[in-house]
Write an enzyme that holds these catalytic residues in place. Sequence first.
Site, mmCIF file in Angstrom:
data_model
loop_
_atom_site.group_PDB
_atom_site.id
_atom_site.type_symbol
_atom_site.label_atom_id
_atom_site.label_comp_id
_atom_site.label_asym_id
_atom_site.label_seq_id
_atom_site.Cartn_x
_atom_site.Cartn_y
_atom_site.Cartn_z
ATOM 1 N N PRO A 1 -5.468 -0.587 -5.594
ATOM 2 C CA PRO A 1 -6.355 -1.625 -6.131
ATOM 3 C C PRO A 1 -7.367 -2.066 -5.080
ATOM 4 O O PRO A 1 -7.027 -2.216 -3.902
ATOM 5 C CB PRO A 1 -5.384 -2.766 -6.470
ATOM 6 C CG PRO A 1 -4.057 -2.105 -6.628
ATOM 7 C CD PRO A 1 -4.050 -0.978 -5.649
ATOM 8 N N ASP B 1 -4.680 -19.541 2.358
ATOM 9 C CA ASP B 1 -4.067 -20.808 1.962
ATOM 10 C C ASP B 1 -4.216 -21.740 3.158
ATOM 11 O O ASP B 1 -3.521 -21.591 4.163
ATOM 12 C CB ASP B 1 -2.593 -20.607 1.611
ATOM 13 C CG ASP B 1 -1.946 -21.865 1.042
ATOM 14 O OD1 ASP B 1 -2.453 -22.970 1.322
ATOM 15 O OD2 ASP B 1 -0.936 -21.747 0.326
ATOM 16 N N SER C 1 -1.007 -23.460 4.695
ATOM 17 C CA SER C 1 0.162 -22.722 5.195
ATOM 18 C C SER C 1 -0.197 -21.255 5.385
ATOM 19 O O SER C 1 0.334 -20.385 4.698
ATOM 20 C CB SER C 1 1.342 -22.862 4.229
ATOM 21 O OG SER C 1 0.959 -22.490 2.920
ATOM 22 N N HIS D 1 0.829 -1.206 0.000
ATOM 23 C CA HIS D 1 0.000 0.000 0.000
ATOM 24 C C HIS D 1 0.864 1.258 0.000
ATOM 25 O O HIS D 1 0.466 2.284 -0.561
ATOM 26 C CB HIS D 1 -0.935 -0.009 1.212
ATOM 27 C CG HIS D 1 -2.149 -0.855 1.019
ATOM 28 N ND1 HIS D 1 -3.412 -0.479 1.440
ATOM 29 C CD2 HIS D 1 -2.309 -2.067 0.430
ATOM 30 C CE1 HIS D 1 -4.286 -1.420 1.123
ATOM 31 N NE2 HIS D 1 -3.636 -2.405 0.519
ATOM 32 N N ASP E 1 4.347 -19.180 0.455
ATOM 33 C CA ASP E 1 4.765 -20.254 -0.442
ATOM 34 C C ASP E 1 3.982 -20.141 -1.735
ATOM 35 O O ASP E 1 3.284 -19.158 -1.968
ATOM 36 C CB ASP E 1 4.580 -21.628 0.216
ATOM 37 C CG ASP E 1 3.173 -21.839 0.752
ATOM 38 O OD1 ASP E 1 2.280 -21.026 0.422
ATOM 39 O OD2 ASP E 1 2.953 -22.792 1.506
#
Length: 251
Positions: A159, A242, A245, A70, A250
Amino acid sequence: MMEGNYSKNKFFLVLALLNMAATLVKGQGTRVGFYSTSCPLVESIVSSTVQSHLQSDPSLGPAILKMHFHDCFVHGCDASILINGPDTEKTAPPNLGVRGSEVTDDAKAQVEATCPGVVSCADILALAARDAAKGQKWDVPTGRRDGKVSLASDADNLPAFTDPIEELRRKFAAFGLNARDLVTLVGAHTIGTTACEFFSYRLFNFSATSNGADPSINPDFVSQLRTLCPSNEDGTRRVALDTDSVDSFDA
């Protein structure tokens, strides 16, 4: 595996390109090891500070990455997002959920105790973002100067999750980044969590299809997401981006 490594490397390249944009705007040069003589311990100080905070709160990892992004997307990586005051970038709606400044404040204080008046806040934030990406390591060019101007209105170009793809492409193109860079940078969301409110609108009453969900989402995945984010909740529940993890950067 090769594709995963490519995506990681591209993400780091995108950050480097954003840093390059900051360099061009500020008319300054950056290089790896900028403080090798004036403050040789800066990277180890920032790294140890970040790791100490992550041990207490792993969720600060993605928070610091978000803060760095940002910052970079508004006039380059100049730490203007850290400036306090009314109508600063901190107060802009897209930044109200940004956190982690206590980590950079702590790192800055410790660096100042060793090398007073040498290292910029912009470099400390860039180094902290690298160290916050658990599972990854890359060289960070340093030598940035801190921005002196911070306006909430300048953050309007960040965005947004509701932006259509063409609007996102336009915003990234302003930094010389293409669609592939855009997709790669979105991959930063492999770490951390998000609130149901940011995507549940695509799960219920989105379209006239039989299940009411966004037809572009795999139906099996819709079922999983609806289990995590039921329609009768207020949307504040957080879910892992995710599931395998949540605290590691990753593929």
